[in-house]
Write an enzyme that holds these catalytic residues in place. Structure first.
Site, PDB file in Angstrom:
ATOM      1  CG  HIS A 109      -4.555   2.438  -1.775  1.00 47.81           C
ATOM      2  ND1 HIS A 109      -4.902   3.475  -0.465  1.00 47.81           N
ATOM      3  CD2 HIS A 109      -5.641   2.706  -2.659  1.00 47.81           C
ATOM      4  CE1 HIS A 109      -6.253   3.322  -0.192  1.00 47.81           C
ATOM      5  NE2 HIS A 109      -6.779   3.017  -0.998  1.00 47.81           N
TER       6      HIS A 109
ATOM      7  CD  GLU B 157     -10.625   3.833  -0.584  1.00 50.81           C
ATOM      8  OE1 GLU B 157     -11.349   4.219   0.024  1.00 50.81           O
ATOM      9  OE2 GLU B 157      -8.927   3.941  -0.156  1.00 50.81           O
TER      10      GLU B 157
ATOM     11  CG  ASP C  13      -2.323   0.874   0.800  1.00 55.04           C
ATOM     12  OD1 ASP C  13      -2.260   1.932   0.723  1.00 55.04           O
ATOM     13  OD2 ASP C  13      -3.198  -0.467   1.042  1.00 55.04           O
TER      14      ASP C  13
END
Length: 623
Positions: free
Chosen positions: A329, A400, A275
């Site tokens: 990420h 995201e 991440d």
């Protein structure tokens, strides 16, 4: 007067423990002290006698209750654990079987040394697997009965026959995990037959066999005398996502979690290994990832460790799906490109104020217009092909993406201008989709570099997994992601209609219901904590394209010290939902999950307590 020490044996929690009592400066005649000692010892002997007299029955409500007089015409048991083995339709089995179940009420004691395996594999590989899982089974049984293993009250010999019918040795979404288990007793001979189409079904059958046993202080190791079970899972994908980037999770803790998953018949460990926080996966050809991205030299997963975990999981019926999260990420571990002449591999890395560039700190997103990025991913995927099973897939991450980050990059803005793209939402969605399409081509090409391809045998394209996001909105997903190449993992609330719309469009789904199966919730922001009952009662849509689901453990506030209590027993509840999809609510499974918690404890897991001990010992009194 000298201190008098009286040592005797006391029964505590069904275990014999040596307890010393020190009687200090008691100004009493020796004869009085002797009488006190004799009285105390008598109480201990009576306690042992009471514990070993059969004082438990399974009543008409399928509750194991303690009684003080032996009733006529009823089976009685010397412990609650023994009673639970065959009380009710499913005894203490977890998850509950989906097919025919017959549990006899009679138990018998046995010695693990009298267990003999008869293995019928279809190949060297399947035979070796069956031998390995039989050894795992024996080690669990010995751990279960402890010092009482060699104290069987009978000389019954148990023959366990394992029969598999196919050569299949890889776990996929099409693997047949069904099994049949029979326990047949004739005189002093007991025959256990476990058969399955695949080695993984047989493994599940052995797991069930271990749940038909319990250690008893009075009678040693007990097994249900007569059993027939036919069983198969409802869902093909039954998983746990574990994030090892936000906080590094040591290997021993990963293995312990896998042990609990195996005991619960889950079959997918989704390893969210990287991440923006850290990049702990060692890529030998690109050491910069861990140099720049790991929390330290002792916080990495080298290739031999990853292989070890994959093998460990396979012998417990679990496949490992590795996720390299992208294009969002992706931060720490990617910041070395410019110093190596490759330009920016990622943008917005650790940029502040973070709210302008990412959903949560630290920020970081792949630079999708840098051609060198795809060469880097080629090396990553080439490395993963040396670790994973031949037919295994990968998780692309893909959620995201923050358009504010890409919009702040001069390189990305220039690329969009040069390619007649504007800077509104649709333009960034197009860039995002093109990135995934390019990444998919790289993955396909690296999958094709195997022995079959070199021999001219084509390698069929395989679906990859991607999280739900703006890109997977049902209103436009078909413009960006092919349904024959992408499986969508949805992480939406149970009331959200998007999963059903995606199913209607023909996409396959893995579901991680956000308001039931997110185990990090309840400890930050406005999130709520979800109990094991909430996790259990979360139902998935009835549709052939629902592969199954996953519970998610994001580790912002979780590490090896509290991992167990955040995961268990809630993951047990998810496991039964995905294996059995029961029509009954969680409240009907309370006694069985109490027993399953005990099994987890024997595996070294520390599940969160879900009731006072009184409620466990007095079934039905706290409902």
């Amino acid at each position: 007067m000298k201190v008098v020490i009286v040592t005797f044996i006391e029964v505590v929690n069904n275990n014999l423990k040596s307890v010393q009592y020190h009687l200090h400066d008691m100004r009493l005649p020796i004869i009085v002290l002797a009488l006190i000692c004799i009285n105390a010892l008598g109480k201990v002997v009576n306690a042992v006698d009471n514990d070993c007299s059969k004082k438990w029955i399974c009543n008409h409500e399928d509750k194991c209750v303690r009684i003080f007089k032996d009733p006529q015409n009823l089976h009685t048991y010397s412990s609650q654990n023994a009673c639970r083995l065959s009380c009710g339709t499913f005894g203490s089995l977890w998850p509950q079987p989906t097919g025919h179940v017959l549990l006899g009420q009679t138990l018998f004691s046995l010695n693990p040394n009298h267990l003999k395996f008869n293995i019928s594999g279809t190949s060297v590989d399947t035979t070796n697997y069956l031998h390995a899982i039989s050894n795992i089974f024996i080690s669990k049984v010995i751990k279960e009965c402890g010092n009482g293993c060699n104290e069987a009250r009978s000389e019954k010999h148990v023959s366990v026959r394992l029969l598999v019918r196919s050569n299949e040795t890889e776990i996929t979404w099409s693997t047949d995990e069904s099994y049949r288990l029979d326990v047949i007793t004739s005189g002093d001979q007991v025959t256990v037959r476990i058969s399955g189409s695949t080695i993984f079904g047989v493994r599940h059958g052995l797991e069930t066999l271990s749940q038909l046993m319990t250690a008893d202080i009075c009678e040693g190791l007990l097994l249900v005398k007569s059993v027939r079970i036919e069983d198969r899972p409802i869902y093909r994908h039954r998983g746990l996502l574990l994030d090892t980037s936000r906080n590094f999770i040591p290997v021993a803790d990963i293995k312990r979690t896998i042990d609990g998953m195996a005991a619960s018949k889950l079959n997918v460990f989704h390893w969210h290994i990287t991440d923006s926080h850290s990049f702990p996966l060692e890529i030998p050809s690109i050491p910069q990832f861990t140099i720049y991205g790991a929390y330290g030299p002792n916080f990495t997963y080298p290739p031999n460790v990853v292989r070890e975990i994959i093998t460990y999981a396979k012998f417990r019926g679990i496949r490992i799906i590795i996720e390299i999260d992208t294009p969002s990420h992706a931060g720490n571990g990617w910041q070395w490109g410019e110093s190596h002449g490759l330009g920016k591999l990622a943008v917005c890395v650790n940029k502040q104020p973070w709210r302008n560039y990412c959903i949560q700190p630290p920020c970081g997103q792949i630079q999708p217009t840098n051609a060198f990025v795809f060469g880097i991913f080629r090396d990553i995927y080439r490395h993963l092909q040396t670790l994973i099973e031949t037919d295994e897939t990968i998780h692309f991450g893909g959620d995201e993406v923050h358009f504010g980050c890409w919009n702040s990059s001069e390189e990305i803005v220039k690329y969009m201008h040069d390619h007649d793209l504007g800077r509104d939402t649709n333009d960034f969605l197009q860039l995002w989709a093109e990135f995934h399409q390019a990444l998919l081509r790289v993955w396909d090409e690296e999958r094709g570099q195997d022995e079959n391809s070199r021999r001219g045998i084509p390698v069929a394209p395989k679906k990859v997994i991607i999280f739900s996001s703006h890109l997977t909105d049902p209103n436009h997903i078909e413009n960006y992601l092919q349904k024959d190449r992408y499986i969508i993992q949805t992480w939406l609330e149970s009331s959200n209609e998007q999963p059903q719309k995606l199913l209607n469009l023909g996409y396959e789904l893995i579901m991680s219901t956000k308001n039931a199966w997110y185990f990090d919730h309840g400890f930050w922001g406005n999130t709520a904590y979800y109990t094991w009952k909430t996790a259990y009662d979360n139902r998935l849509p009835k549709h052939n394209n629902v592969l199954g689901g996953e519970a998610c453990v994001w580790t912002e506030l979780i590490d090896e010290h509290n991992l167990d209590s955040r995961v268990w027993p809630r993951l047990s509840a998810v496991a039964e939902r995905l294996w059995s999809n029961p029509d009954t609510p969680a409240t009907k499974s309370t006694e069985r999950i109490f027993q399953h918690n005990t099994r987890l404890e024997l595996l070294g897991i520390s599940p969160e307590p879900i009731a006072p001990q009184y409620c466990i010992l007095n079934e039905g009194q706290c409902t």
